[in-house]
Design an enzyme around this catalytic site. Structure first.
Site, short mmCIF file in Angstrom:
data_model
loop_
_atom_site.label_atom_id
_atom_site.label_comp_id
_atom_site.label_asym_id
_atom_site.label_seq_id
_atom_site.Cartn_x
_atom_site.Cartn_y
_atom_site.Cartn_z
N ARG A 178 0.83 -1.20 0.00
CA ARG A 178 0.00 0.00 0.00
C ARG A 178 0.87 1.26 0.00
NH1 ARG A 178 -5.38 -1.37 3.66
NH2 ARG A 178 -5.92 -3.33 2.63
N LYS B 235 2.48 -3.12 4.36
CA LYS B 235 2.69 -1.70 4.59
C LYS B 235 4.17 -1.41 4.82
CE LYS B 235 -1.91 -0.86 6.54
NZ LYS B 235 -2.69 -0.37 7.70
#
Length: 1429
Positions: A990, A1057
């Site tokens: 992300r 992430k």
């Protein structure tokens, strides 16, 4: 006997069984036991069969479970496929049960590649070792080879009872003795660990069986002069003076350190007997191991070690051993021999099995081509060429040699014709042959005449001699290769690809024997490749699909055309049979079903006709043609499909069979359902209430099982039925979960309200209702004794009130508890059988397998690289929502489907669907935004969203309230300013975040560039995003398909992430991310590289102790250039090892804890090709933003403003949206979004400073006079838009801070920063688990309270109270904050003080997060507190 014993244990211990079939017509010797156990056993593993020559290794890997059993009769062919995958298999919990006849050579090839290798000689040993192997594999999660002998004639094994097997496998390992001492090499240490594992598993197995299991069995005197080691079928136990026998059972890890115990100093000679014939090297494996173990004694000359071959014998006598000892050799390297060694089978004694039904096609070939026929892989060639003669590779090479030879013959004949010295009759014969060389009759006759003429000649030239040597090429031949459908599983390995691409004039007949009625019973992963379609796509190959039992004339026509075609020809021939005993009538029936349904279409494809302007494709299936004609007659607009286009014709046929199959399948299913409904069984109504989907899944599964038992079932939500309608039903089952604080789920609340109203009236409503309730909840969700009644409250209330209103409870209330080992399934398994018994269908045998539930992994794989049906859904304006599966895919596009939960009940009461809208998240690596981009975001919020937008904890923008018809325009507007939303959400990497660092201008630019490069490097490659949202189309008529080089079709198991931090500020909470980069700056201020952390993550599930937060672990240092490749490899290891079966345990943190940090790091470094450098020193001291004005190294100015919880909107006195819009219109620098949800106006020039300051003051954006607590706070969105929220967060936290601020001010702490965070659910978007104080929503107005986090994100906090309301929060914090103000040491932070003061224990690692939760000592949960008023 051994086979049955081993097969039984293999079946009862495993979750998946893979059985390798022998060469037909032989049957698997394991199959009989497996078939019996499938009917009689209560244990039902998944079973798979791999055909002879099939890729068994791939099947094992694909179906790997907690324990997989593989069974096979050992042969070179069956083990070759295993060897190809042995590296991967060796690290899986797999037991390879291999039955051997005499020769151990084939199985010993696996010995060096697997951790454990056991050998059994008797049925009892085979049974016990099979159990030991299962225990070893399951506990150690490594492969075990168990070799045993087929022809044991001893007594049967004493078998362990079935009910004791699984508990034994699942019990905790016993203790083991660490026998390591001194300094061991890495290899020696590894062997020592394997020995300990073996010893522990052996001890556990011996305890269970009460029988000894030894690595080897020694027999003989204590002071022998000769020791004989035996690795083979015969266990030699003889009493001979001076001779000891050691029968080896454990071949790997070989117990070298114990050899000295069985070879005492008195031994002068060792003989190593191995039943190994035709070994690939000079030295046999056991001989080398013993030689190595005793090398010190051999080097001194005190000991001689001989290698010997163990022959075949029922029993060896003393005379045989003495004869062996009498064999003298000049050198110990010359192998001795005991017994008779069997001769290897010669080619003439081995012939491949030819199915008798195959004659249906080979007779046609013989009839059509007679002497011209040449089957290149004919079994008749085995006698002269060996077993390889029947393989397609050999046949293709033979054909190529024949064609090359004939080409050379033609060239030589032509040279002969140019020779003026040859006779007239030879010249005439040669000329005629050149003209008739392709005629099967004339070419043979003329060729014979030429050879006779040359033989009669007294003198022959070199050219004439060469012609005689090439005389086999004179006859024109029809060359064929005949193969089975197993060739279709691997086009490359089977040689088919090479044949198709060769361009040779060769015909290949492939027989498909899978009956139509058995088409769905095969391993779904072992899919045949569509050879016909593959060949047609090649463009220059004749292809035909035929069935002799359907159309004999079409077979003749196809074979003749294939022979005439100059180039490769593929004829796919259907011959469905199960065994040699299948009758012709059964074959005829199966063929008719397959052809008429379209499963096996009859067609011919001749690309040579296309050159003549003719249609190359001919559809020969009458039934399919008739259906097609009717279809085209009805659908005139599809008449274009009849164009003479090969692509369309091929596509039509390939899809037509599926269409017809689906139609027939539906018709049959409808008829079956109608039949079931006529049975004498009561109709059943199943009503459910579910928020998260768990209760809905239970209800749907119950519905499917009821239908399988012949019941007529209706499935619906509770709210879809009124009490009046329900009163007319007889049998009703209710399934409900628990929401919030003992509340019913959303889609059952209206029903509960009606039910409560009816109870209040006291009128019996249900006179004939017979009901049963299954309730689902979590007994630990509300752990306080006074809250115990919330556990499964909706289900309990429903059960009691239905009875009170006149209903009859026909089976006891079922209670599913998430705290049980098997979750709610524990209670469900008790409850469901009682329901079937009431309905009198408990004795119905259900043989049909339950459909596998559709998971995110299925959705991703079937999405066409994230396409799904999103485009179609956007055009459907009958609903404001997208399809459920598409809502999983839109996450990858940066979009979440939501609805306004504030008005959900109101809309439901109105009978309309929820107020669906969408959240859009922008991908903006590093959080840097240009003014023109800000203006576009502001405009999008007004034109497409709710009028506001949010700065997220991942440094990007988020829009809420976007309705479906505005989705596409909004995303196009985002892309118009060079931003996008791809991979802002979903199971991919992300938005990459990095520190804002206002004062270090050059360093920020470097880490920002790094963040952007890492994001671009890991972005998905699919073009679906551009097709769907930006109207970009695939080129080349969709001939080019997407390919995800990093992610593959399944993408990652869960989100990933990345954060980049610059010490001393940890404003990105680097340890809370899957992957963290900590910038290391040199004394010169230059970026040297990054320390790397892995395994951070916040998400938790309330009450599920398998889930926990975790901080990242430091694994080393990398340079800036290496960084993005380190990120890639960390992500790839997670891709290949993450948990794809349980999304709650799929994040990287769980993968690392499961694999071990060192192992994970080793895998990353293996992919990198180098080791990471040691981590370098660094220091963090805060994770809050640096508010106010700062001047960078480049002289530009930066202002960090406070945006409470990141919401950009206009409020009285704080007009953020309007003010920032005006600033963006004149600002020449940039904006930096922070991970704490604040905003920096960056890169302000000296000349613009007063202008920017003026605008900030005008709109109230320069206000920083907030308390340290408020400036350090953060909250997620939660209500009303987040579908996961259980409690308020963004809307509530400012109000709570108002009250806590007063406590801080009263104690002189107004300006002291205390990191406080709040989320509406436990998923952790605002990173609550690293806050000093955190509140995690459990129900409206109710939160879990956590304490003890590190001020700069270096330590996890811990649950202090499982559930608190606002009065309890204030009552807890008031005295606590007062004590902190009085007792804190200089510089001591609140989180550190709560640990020192004894309120909470420190969390040292994620897995220990639950330990000592609930407070300590007098502060432990349960001690009464006074509630603030």
């Amino acid at each position: 006997m051994s086979i049955a014993a081993v097969a039984r244990i293999a079946y009862l211990t495993a979750d998946a069984v893979v059985d390798s079939l022998p060469l037909p017509p032989k049957q698997s010797p394991f199959a009989e036991t497996y078939t019996y156990l499938q009917k009689e056993s209560s244990h039902h593993p998944r079973t798979f069969s791999t055909p002879f020559g099939g890729d068994a290794g791939a099947t094992i890997i694909r179906n790997a479970t907690s324990l997989t059993s593989f069974s096979a009769v050992a042969s070179a062919q069956s083990l070759t496929r295993i060897l190809l995958h042995i590296g991967e298999i060796s690290n899986l919990p797999v037991v390879l049960h291999l039955a051997v006849q005499h020769n151990l050579a084939d199985v010993l090839l696996l010995r060096s590649s697997v951790p454990f290798f056991l050998l059994s000689r008797t049925a009892q040993e085979a049974h016990d070792h099979a159990l030991l192997a299962a225990r070893l594999a399951r506990v150690e999660k490594k492969a075990v080879v168990h070799a045993f002998y087929l022809d044991d004639s001893g007594p049967s094994a004493r078998e362990l009872q079935e009910e004791r097997i699984q508990p034994f496998l699942l019990q905790e390992p016993g203790s083991s003795v660490d026998s390591r001492n001194g300094h061991l090499t890495e290899q020696a240490l590894q062997n020592s660990l394997l020995h300990q594992s073996y010893a522990t598993a052996t001890l556990d197995t011996e305890t269970l069986l009460q029988r000894p299991l030894q690595p080897f069995q020694s027999h003989g005197p204590s002071d022998p002069h000769t020791s004989i080691f035996v690795l083979g079928h015969n266990k030699i136990v003889l009493d001979l003076d001076g001779i000891s026998f050691v029968n080896v059972n454990l071949a790997n890890p070989f117990p070298s350190d114990q050899i000295s115990m069985v070879v005492p100093p008195s031994v002068k000679r060792v003989i190593v007997l191995e039943q190994v014939y035709g070994w690939h090297s000079k030295w046999t494996p056991l001989y080398l191991d013993i030689l190595t173990a005793l090398q010190e004694r051999t080097s001194t000359g005190d000991l001689t070690i001989h290698s010997a071959v163990l022959g075949v014998s029922d029993r060896f006598e003393a005379a045989d051993i003495l004869k062996l000892l009498g064999q003298r050799s000049e050198s110990p390297t010359v192998r001795l021999q005991l017994g008779v060694v069997p001769e290897e089978s010669s080619p003439s004694t081995w012939l491949p099995h030819i199915p008798k039904h195959e004659a249906a096609y080979t007779k046609i070939l013989a009839h059509l081509f007679q002497d011209q026929l040449d089957i290149a892989n004919s079994p008749e060639l085995v006698e002269s060429q060996g077993q390889i003669a029947t393989t397609p590779e050999f046949a293709l090479g033979r054909v190529r040699g024949q064609i090359d030879s004939r080409t050379e013959l033609i060239k030589t004949i032509q040279e002969l014709l140019l020779d003026g010295n040859i006779s007239d009759d030879l010249h005439a014969l040669s000329s005629k042959w050149i003209l008739a060389k392709d005629d099967p009759v004339k070419s043979r006759a003329l060729g014979k005449a030429i050879v006779d003429r040359l033989a009669a000649s007294s003198t022959c030239s070199h050219t004439e001699k060469q012609i005689v040597s090439l005389q086999d090429g004179f006859p024109s031949r029809s060359r064929w290769i005949v193969g089975s459908d197993t060739w279709s599983y691997d086009l490359g390995a089977s040689g088919l690809h090479h044949a198709i691409a060769s361009g040779l004039d060769v015909n290949i007949l492939i027989l498909d024997t899978l009956p139509y009625s058995s088409r769905n019973s095969a391993d779904p992963h072992r899919r045949k490749h569509d050879v016909g379609l593959y060949a047609m796509n090649h463009g220059d190959v004749f292809v035909a699909s035929v069935a002799v039992f359907s159309s004999y004339s079409q077979v003749l026509q196809a074979i003749v055309e294939a022979d005439k075609f100059k180039g490769p020809s593929i004829v796919l021939a259907y011959l469905p049979y199960q065994s040699e005993n299948t009758s012709a009538l059964d074959i005829l029936k199966e063929t008719k079903l397959a052809v008429d349904s379209g499963y096996w279409p009859l067609y011919r494809w001749d690309p040579s006709k296309e050159k003549e302007g003719k249609e190359p494709f001919s559809l020969d299936s009458d039934a399919v043609k008739n259906d097609l004609k009717q279809f085209l007659d009805r659908q005139n607009h599809l008449s274009q499909l009849s164009r003479s286009k090969p692509q369309m014709a091929a596509e039509l046929v390939s899809s037509l069979g599926e269409t017809v199959k689906e139609a027939r399948k539906k018709k049959a299913q409808d008829a079956y359902s109608s039949l079931l409904n006529t049975l004498d069984a009561p109709p059943l109504l199943i009503l459910y209430a579910s928020d998260g989907g768990a209760a809905e899944k239970k209800a749907k599964r119950l519905s499917n099982r009821a239908k399988a038992r012949g019941l007529s079932v209706t499935l619906a939500t509770l709210d879809s039925y009124s009490l009046e309608t329900l009163s007319q039903e007889e049998y009703v089952v209710f399934v409900t979960s628990t929401a919030g604080q003992g509340e019913p789920p959303q889609n059952g609340r209206n029903f509960f309200k009606s039910l409560n109203a009816a109870v209040a009236k006291g009128e019996p409503v249900f006179s004939k209702l017979r009901f049963s309730v299954f309730a689902m909840g979590d007994s630990h969700y509300w752990p306080r004794p006074e809250d115990a009644h919330y556990y499964n409250k909706p289900g309990r209330d429903l059960d009691a009130r239905l009875e009170k209103l006149g209903g009859e409870r026909v089976s006891p209330l079922g209670l599913g508890d998430d705290q049980d080992a098997d979750g709610s399934e524990t209670g469900y398994k008790v409850w469901e059988p009682a329901v079937w018994k009431v309905l009198k269908v408990d004795s119905v045998e259900v043989t049909e397998a339950e459909p596998e539930p559709i998971t995110n992994e299925h959705i991703k794989a079937a999405s066409g690289f994230l396409r799904g049906t999103i485009s179609e859904g956007l055009q459907d304006f009958s609903t404001g929502a997208l399809a459920t599966s598409d809502t999983q895919l839109t996450k990858f596009h940066g979009i979440y489907q939501q609805d306004d939960r504030d008005i959900r009940e109101e809309r439901e009461a109105q009978g309309v669907e929820p107020a669906y809208s969408f959240m859009i998240r922008v991908r903006m690596p590093g959080g840097v935004c240009k003014p023109f981009q800000w203006l576009q975001m502001d405009q999008i919020a007004d034109e497409h969203g709710s009028g506001t937008f949010k700065i997220t904890t991942r440094q990007t923008f988020q829009f809420h309230g976007v309705i479906k018809k505005h989705l596409k325009p909004a995303i196009q507007d985002i892309n118009r300013v060079l931003l996008d939303t791809l991979a802002a959400c979903g199971d991919v990497n992300r938005n990459v975040i990095c520190s804002a660092i206002p004062s270090l201008s050059k360093l920020h630019q470097q880490v920002y560039d790094f963040s952007k490069a890492a994001s671009e490097h890991l972005i998905p490659s699919t073009t679906a995003y551009h097709e769907i949202w930006l109207d970009k189309k695939l080129v080349a008529g969709e001939a080019l398909k997407d390919f995800e080089p990093l992610y593959g079709e399944f993408y990652l198991p869960r989100k990933f992430k990345i954060a980049v931090a610059v010490p001393p500020t940890n404003d990105v909470d680097v340890f809370a991310n899957d992957l963290g980069f900590i910038a290391i700056v040199g004394e010169d201020g230059e970026l040297q590289g990054f320390n790397v952390t892995i395994g951070g993550g916040m998400g938790v599930t309330h009450g599920n102790k398998k889930t926990y937060p975790r901080l990242g672990s430091l694994i080393g240092f990398c340079t800036p250039e290496q960084g993005k490749f380190v990120a890639e490899k960390v992500m790839l290891v997670q891709r290949d090892n993450g948990n794809r079966t349980d999304r709650k345990n799929a994040r990287l943190k769980y993968t690392i804890d499961r694999m071990g940090l060192d192992n994970y790091k080793a895998e990353v470094e293996k992919l990198l090709g180098y080791s990471l450098a040691p981590a370098r020193p660094y220091t963090f001291n805060r994770n809050v933003d640096d508010f106010g004005w700062h001047t960078g190294q480049d002289g530009k100015h930066h202002f960090m403003m406070f945006v409470e919880n990141g919401r950009v909107q206009d409020e009285p006195g704080k007009e953020f949206k309007s003010g920032l819009r005006e600033i963006a219109k004149v600002h020449k620098g940039s904006f930096r979004l922070t991970a704490n949800q604040h905003l920096m106006v960056s890169d302000v020039l000296d000349g613009d400073l007063d202008l920017i300051k003026g605008l900030l003051k005008k709109y109230g954006l320069d206000e920083l006079g907030f308390s340290g607590l408020r400036l350090s706070s953060s909250a997620c969105v939660a209500f009303p838009t987040c579908g996961l929220a259980m409690a308020e967060s963004e809307r509530y936290l400012p109000l709570l801070i108002d009250k806590i601020e007063k406590i801080c001010e009263e104690n002189g702490l107004r300006n002291d920063a205390i990191v406080m965070r709040m989320t509406g659910c436990p998923n952790g978007c605002a990173r609550p688990y690293v806050a000093e104080i955190a509140f995690v929503g459990k129900a409206p107005g109710n939160y879990a309270m956590l304490l003890g986090g590190g001020y700069y994100g270096q330590r996890l906090n811990k649950i202090y109270r499982e559930s608190v309301t606002e009065p309890e929060i204030l009552a807890i914090l008031s005295p606590m904050i007062k004590r902190y103000a009085l007792e804190r040491e200089n510089g001591e932070r609140f989180g550190d003080w709560t640990i020192r003061a004894g309120y909470i224990a420190p969390t040292t690692e994620g897995r220990l997060w639950y330990e000592n939760s609930g407070g300590q000592g007098v502060h432990r949960e349960g001690v009464p507190i006074s509630v603030a008023t």
